[in-house]
Design a protein around this motif. Structure first.
Motif, PDB file in Angstrom:
ATOM      1  N   UNK A 168      73.870  41.018 -18.388  1.00 36.18           N
ATOM      2  CA  UNK A 168      73.070  39.818 -18.615  1.00 36.18           C
ATOM      3  C   UNK A 168      71.682  40.230 -19.091  1.00 36.18           C
ATOM      4  N   UNK A 169      71.131  39.457 -20.022  1.00 37.90           N
ATOM      5  CA  UNK A 169      69.761  39.695 -20.453  1.00 37.90           C
ATOM      6  C   UNK A 169      68.834  38.687 -19.782  1.00 37.90           C
ATOM      7  N   UNK A 197      73.714  34.104 -23.176  1.00 35.66           N
ATOM      8  CA  UNK A 197      72.902  35.314 -23.276  1.00 35.66           C
ATOM      9  C   UNK A 197      72.472  35.792 -21.892  1.00 35.66           C
ATOM     10  N   UNK A 198      72.181  34.862 -20.998  1.00 31.36           N
ATOM     11  CA  UNK A 198      71.648  35.216 -19.677  1.00 31.36           C
ATOM     12  C   UNK A 198      72.729  35.383 -18.609  1.00 31.36           C
ATOM     13  N   UNK A 245      65.243  33.584 -24.714  1.00 33.48           N
ATOM     14  CA  UNK A 245      64.356  32.663 -25.422  1.00 33.48           C
ATOM     15  C   UNK A 245      63.900  33.256 -26.751  1.00 33.48           C
ATOM     16  N   UNK A 246      63.522  34.525 -26.736  1.00 29.68           N
ATOM     17  CA  UNK A 246      63.082  35.182 -27.971  1.00 29.68           C
ATOM     18  C   UNK A 246      64.204  35.188 -29.002  1.00 29.68           C
ATOM     19  N   UNK A 247      65.416  35.522 -28.560  1.00 32.02           N
ATOM     20  CA  UNK A 247      66.547  35.550 -29.489  1.00 32.02           C
ATOM     21  C   UNK A 247      66.819  34.170 -30.063  1.00 32.02           C
ATOM     22  N   UNK A 248      66.764  33.143 -29.222  1.00 34.21           N
ATOM     23  CA  UNK A 248      67.019  31.790 -29.708  1.00 34.21           C
ATOM     24  C   UNK A 248      65.942  31.354 -30.701  1.00 34.21           C
ATOM     25  N   UNK A 292      66.297  45.307 -13.467  1.00 32.09           N
ATOM     26  CA  UNK A 292      66.202  46.150 -12.267  1.00 32.09           C
ATOM     27  C   UNK A 292      64.935  45.835 -11.481  1.00 32.09           C
ATOM     28  N   UNK A 293      63.823  45.653 -12.187  1.00 34.57           N
ATOM     29  CA  UNK A 293      62.558  45.339 -11.514  1.00 34.57           C
ATOM     30  C   UNK A 293      62.650  43.996 -10.794  1.00 34.57           C
TER      31      UNK A 293
END
Length: 432
Positions: A324-325, A315-316, A331-334, A417-418
């Motif tokens: 990439x997230x 995911x990352x 973590x939230x998705x998992x 981006x941040x």
């Protein structure tokens, strides 16, 4: 860690946690009976206090109470005598050849670890560089394993075990730094299998440590995770290194790689536990995985752990074909665990190892400051330790603060981006 009196131990005592001389030197792993020869040798060398990872350890027939956390009073000379001892019952889990001689870790890894020991790890910036160097050295080592198998169809199992043992010890002491190491998009796409395996291994071992697995099991888990994608090298690289959707035929080929990995592990005489781990790493609790559509307890423990680690890493991970997230989003998705794909205990271990706002994430705080998550809070995964960006303590060290639900609350995680802008700003300041 707690302290256990040697006088309270008897031959064939079975402990529920590792028995140690200190944090790094293992005498007897959890679940294994302590040989009488080991107890005799320890008494002869003057040891009185040993360490365990828990406050109470159990024997087959009775309990032994440990005292509060304290340092072992034995001398370093005594430790050296144990390290050089030929007594086979005293083991620090290194591999040995037929002559009983220790099989050393990979030379490049040993050199990297020795260089790390020579540096001042009290400095946070230096410590992060040490973690980056070790991570890079292990990624190169994994690449060499895959290359050697592709050209010679063999593995140096003893060297791999010893080398993974060193990684287990390093992550145990440097977990919060290793979890902050990242690979560039170029590196990930250049050698996807290696970088995926390396990152997944760090995560899998972190989960294993959270589950308090004995060191022997951690080594097996690490070996299995490093090699879980080995079957991919018998497939066309275009199947996993492309920027387009796969055809149905190509997807079908990809689904065979756990079976290929299993057959390779079997042909090369790896333990059954490692064979099953590479076979099961794409299985899911609800039977939706592959290749066997196994469910629940039919999936090996190592396979379950590697499956969670690989999914989080995927995911990352930036790839040619997807963005990439953030680790927070991963973590939230998992944790949603849709359709109960993953083992709840292993997901909890992932959460408590990385925190809800995983180590390495950049966050906004309620006081208006920007910070990076640098460590977990063992009993409170939603309030990790953060490092304030641009602020230092009076002695020049980075300012680390414990977050909470009131005065120092995490408002939100920065988007990609941040976070990129913050990293660039930090790099600019460091150059100047």
């Amino acid at each position: 860690m707690g302290t256990c009196k040697l006088a309270n131990l008897t031959a064939n005592t079975i402990l529920s946690s590792d028995l140690m001389l200190d944090r790094l030197f293992l005498i007897c792993p959890a679940g294994c009976p302590i040989p009488n020869t080991t107890l005799i040798a320890l008494k002869e060398w003057g040891f009185t206090d040993l360490q365990t990872e828990e406050n109470t350890i159990t024997k087959a027939s009775h309990s032994i109470k440990t005292t509060s956390n304290s340092q072992n009073s034995s001398t370093s000379d005594a430790k050296k005598r144990i390290l050089s001892s030929k007594t086979e019952d005293i083991t620090d889990l290194v591999e040995r050849n037929q002559n009983g001689e220790e099989i050393p870790a990979n030379p490049e890894i040993r050199l990297a670890l020795e260089n790390a020991k020579s540096k001042d790890s009290s400095n946070e910036k230096t410590h992060m560089q040490i973690a980056q160097d070790i991570y890079t050295a292990y990624a190169r080592y994994i690449s060499s394993i895959y290359t050697h198998y592709a050209t010679h169809k063999e593995f140096n199992i003893g060297e791999i075990n010893s080398t993974v043992r060193e990684l287990v010890l390093f992550i145990k002491d440097n977990q919060r730094f290793m979890l902050r190491v990242t690979s560039s998009l170029e590196d990930r796409n250049k050698n996807f299998l290696v970088n995926h395996s390396m990152r997944a291994t760090v995560l899998a071992l972190t989960i294993g440590l959270q589950l308090k697995m004995p060191q022997t099991k951690l080594i097996e888990l690490g070996v299995a995770c490093i090699l879980h994608e080995i079957g991919m090298i018998r497939l066309s690289p275009q199947l996993y290194m492309n920027d387009r959707p796969l055809t149905l035929a190509e997807k079908t080929q990809i689904l065979t790689h756990p079976i290929i990995s299993y057959n390779i592990m079997k042909e090369c005489n790896f333990p059954l536990s490692i064979q099953l781990a590479v076979l099961d790493h794409h299985e899911r609790e609800n039977g939706s995985g592959y290749p066997r559509h196994s469910v629940g307890n039919n999936i090996s423990l190592y396979g379950k752990i590697i499956g969670v680690a690989c999914s989080f890493e995927a995911i990352t991970a930036p790839r040619y074909f997807k963005e990439a997230r953030t680790t927070y989003e991963a973590m939230i998705e998992m944790l949603k665990n849709e359709n109960h794909q993953y083992d709840d205990t292993i997901l909890k271990a992932l959460l408590y190892s990385l925190s809800l706002y995983p180590i390495g994430a950049y966050v906004y705080l309620s006081n208006g400051k920007i910070a990076q998550v640098v460590d977990v809070t063992p009993d409170d995964p939603k309030n990790p330790v953060v490092q304030i960006i641009g602020q230092k303590n009076e002695d020049g060290t980075p300012q680390n603060i414990q977050t909470n639900d009131t005065t120092m609350k995490i408002i939100r995680v920065m988007n990609k981006e941040e976070a990129h802008d913050v990293i660039k700003s930090i790099e600019t300041v460091q150059k100047n």
